[in-house]
Write a protein that holds these residues in place. Structure first.
Motif, PDB file in Angstrom:
ATOM      1  N   CYS A  45      17.499  14.442   9.106  1.00 38.18           N
ATOM      2  CA  CYS A  45      18.210  15.839   9.200  1.00 38.18           C
ATOM      3  C   CYS A  45      19.343  15.249   8.369  1.00 38.18           C
ATOM      4  O   CYS A  45      20.123  14.345   8.529  1.00 38.18           O
ATOM      5  N   SER A  46      20.192  16.780   8.271  1.00 39.60           N
ATOM      6  CA  SER A  46      22.311  16.170   7.986  1.00 39.60           C
ATOM      7  C   SER A  46      22.712  15.447   8.956  1.00 39.60           C
ATOM      8  O   SER A  46      22.382  15.214  10.302  1.00 39.60           O
ATOM      9  N   LEU A  48      25.714  16.569  10.224  1.00 43.75           N
ATOM     10  CA  LEU A  48      26.195  16.876  11.771  1.00 43.75           C
ATOM     11  C   LEU A  48      25.177  16.527  12.470  1.00 43.75           C
ATOM     12  O   LEU A  48      26.317  17.102  13.985  1.00 43.75           O
ATOM     13  N   GLN A  51      25.306  13.591  14.867  1.00 39.25           N
ATOM     14  CA  GLN A  51      26.302  13.217  15.199  1.00 39.25           C
ATOM     15  C   GLN A  51      26.440  14.512  16.213  1.00 39.25           C
ATOM     16  O   GLN A  51      27.098  13.856  17.679  1.00 39.25           O
ATOM     17  N   TYR A 227      14.822  21.856   7.265  1.00 35.10           N
ATOM     18  CA  TYR A 227      16.222  21.239   8.101  1.00 35.10           C
ATOM     19  C   TYR A 227      15.653  20.246   8.538  1.00 35.10           C
ATOM     20  O   TYR A 227      17.067  19.115   9.221  1.00 35.10           O
ATOM     21  N   GLU A 266      24.503  22.949  13.552  1.00 36.56           N
ATOM     22  CA  GLU A 266      24.931  21.897  13.075  1.00 36.56           C
ATOM     23  C   GLU A 266      24.455  21.905  11.216  1.00 36.56           C
ATOM     24  O   GLU A 266      24.787  21.897  10.290  1.00 36.56           O
ATOM     25  N   ALA A 267      23.160  21.808  11.788  1.00 35.58           N
ATOM     26  CA  ALA A 267      22.075  22.350  10.575  1.00 35.58           C
ATOM     27  C   ALA A 267      22.020  23.210   9.632  1.00 35.58           C
ATOM     28  O   ALA A 267      22.283  22.907   7.909  1.00 35.58           O
ATOM     29  N   LYS A 269      25.340  24.024   9.075  1.00 32.36           N
ATOM     30  CA  LYS A 269      26.748  23.962   8.239  1.00 32.36           C
ATOM     31  C   LYS A 269      26.229  23.111   6.829  1.00 32.36           C
ATOM     32  O   LYS A 269      27.543  23.331   6.014  1.00 32.36           O
ATOM     33  N   ASP A 270      25.276  22.311   6.872  1.00 35.83           N
ATOM     34  CA  ASP A 270      25.711  21.444   5.543  1.00 35.83           C
ATOM     35  C   ASP A 270      23.927  22.232   4.424  1.00 35.83           C
ATOM     36  O   ASP A 270      23.145  21.274   4.082  1.00 35.83           O
ATOM     37  N   GLU A 271      24.710  22.795   3.787  1.00 39.85           N
ATOM     38  CA  GLU A 271      23.611  23.266   2.639  1.00 39.85           C
ATOM     39  C   GLU A 271      24.018  22.330   1.778  1.00 39.85           C
ATOM     40  O   GLU A 271      23.216  22.409   0.779  1.00 39.85           O
ATOM     41  N   ASN A 272      25.047  20.659   1.380  1.00 44.75           N
ATOM     42  CA  ASN A 272      24.497  20.240   0.384  1.00 44.75           C
ATOM     43  C   ASN A 272      23.230  19.009   0.690  1.00 44.75           C
ATOM     44  O   ASN A 272      22.772  18.710  -0.388  1.00 44.75           O
ATOM     45  N   PHE A 273      23.434  18.725   1.725  1.00 45.21           N
ATOM     46  CA  PHE A 273      21.865  17.950   2.553  1.00 45.21           C
ATOM     47  C   PHE A 273      20.990  18.942   2.293  1.00 45.21           C
ATOM     48  O   PHE A 273      19.661  18.893   1.590  1.00 45.21           O
TER      49      PHE A 273
END
Length: 365
Positions: A45-46, A48, A51, A227, A266-267, A269-273
């Motif tokens: 997963c991301s 983010l 964390q 995700y 949080e997931a 938010k992380d489009e790069n992942f």
């Protein structure tokens, strides 16, 4: 003791074998086991999400915010809809249960493809519904239309892309189909693998506006696949406010944990992942297709993060291959329970896939 007699006709859902069971049965070291049975994201997963879990671990003693407003607003922003169009569940399969319980009564009719996600049928039978299936394993909308006109079902399930086979209808086909369905029939579009489908072919993308154009449509999504949050059990449904009024009458309080809700936020938010996961899946998927072609294995073009191999031309049955792979630390999904001589393999990492190819080659040669 007498139980709900509807349960007598239900076979217990068989999930992919967990790593822990393979360790117990075969004595294989955990670090040597590859799980490619449940279509999880092999890249995790991301960061983010990880964390956020560490930073908020103390919240497990508190009930979650039952309004789930933060996640619903994040989803509303993503899809450019109002938060009232969303319902959150413990996995998207919980929303499937909500839909059936909200719409159906004893002997209600539910239409689905012959080979599709098993929980549609299981939840339907729990409610005493009649199951109507197409003759074709894959989604054949001509057959769906014929059965719809014949039976006038209360619910129609379309799995786009379809699990466990991997095929996917074009959105234009789905849209045209919806125009022919009366407003009293609930149509559930299950988009658990939509991110993969859209990445491979934009024509497969389910446009979320569909829930505004058709008030009888529920669109399902999940955080369990791309995700990488399978362990958090988090999914959601998108539908008209009219449908939501009834789904919320079914939803139990606090049905999703605090950490799960936070992970979803949080997931998103992380489009790069997400992009990297999609890119790697596409690269590795192509290797499976090449392997199948070189070894004369029939497969369906997949718009997901798994591929289905049909073994009619092989000397081994699907159960034999699945058992052989498991003995060597690779867990895949045997589709024997669907009446198919086929296996479904989650697309793993480069290293994982090389091991799968080596073992498959050894077994089918």
């Amino acid at each position: 003791m007498i139980f709900n007699t509807n349960l007598n006709a239900i076979a217990t859902y068989q999930a992919g074998k967990p790593i822990e069971e393979v360790i117990r049965v075969y004595g294989i070291d955990a670090k040597n086991i590859i799980k490619l049975a449940s279509n999880e994201n092999p890249y995790g997963c991301s960061p983010l999400v990880s964390q956020a879990i560490c930073a908020n671990a103390s919240k497990v003693s508190l009930y979650p915010d039952d309004s789930m407003v933060d996640l619903k607003e994040a989803l509303a922003k993503k899809y450019n809809l109002n938060a009232e169009h969303f319902i959150i569940g413990a996995g998207s399969d919980q929303i499937i249960e909500f839909c059936i319980r909200a719409k159906c009564q004893q002997d209600s009719k539910i239409l689905m493809a012959k080979t599709t996600f098993a929980m549609y049928e299981i939840y339907a039978k729990q409610s005493g519904c009649q199951i109507i299936k197409t003759k074709s394993d894959m989604h054949n909308l001509k057959e769906f239309k014929e059965l719809y006109r014949m039976h006038h079902p209360d619910i129609i399930f379309l799995c786009v892309p379809n699990n466990p086979l991997g095929e996917c209808l074009d959105f234009s086909e789905v849209h045209d189909f919806l125009k022919e369905i009366d407003k009293n029939t609930l149509v559930v579009l299950d988009g658990a693998y939509q991110e993969y489908a859209t990445y491979r072919d934009v024509n497969k993308a389910i446009l979320v506006d569909v829930v505004q154009e058709f008030e009888n449509v529920v669109y399902l999504k999940t955080f369990s696949k791309i995700y990488g949050l399978g362990g958090m059990r988090l999914g959601y449904g998108i539908a008209s406010e009219m449908i939501m009024e009834y789904l919320y009458k079914i939803r139990p309080p606090f049905n999703v944990s605090s950490l799960s809700l936070l992970c979803g936020i949080e997931a998103l938010k992380d489009e790069n992942f997400i992009q990297k996961s999609l890119e790697q899946n596409a690269i590795e998927m192509q290797k499976y297709e090449i392997f199948a072609q070189e070894n004369k294995i029939k497969y369906i073009e997949s718009f997901t993060n798994f591929i289905t191999f049909f073994l009619e031309n092989q000397k081994c049955k699907s159960s034999e291959i699945a058992e052989f792979l498991m003995q060597n630390g690779v867990i895949i999904r045997d589709l024997k329970s669907y009446g198919l001589n086929a296996i479904r393999i989650t697309i793993g990492t480069l290293e994982q896939n090389l091991k799968v190819f080596s073992l498959l080659k050894e077994k089918i040669s």
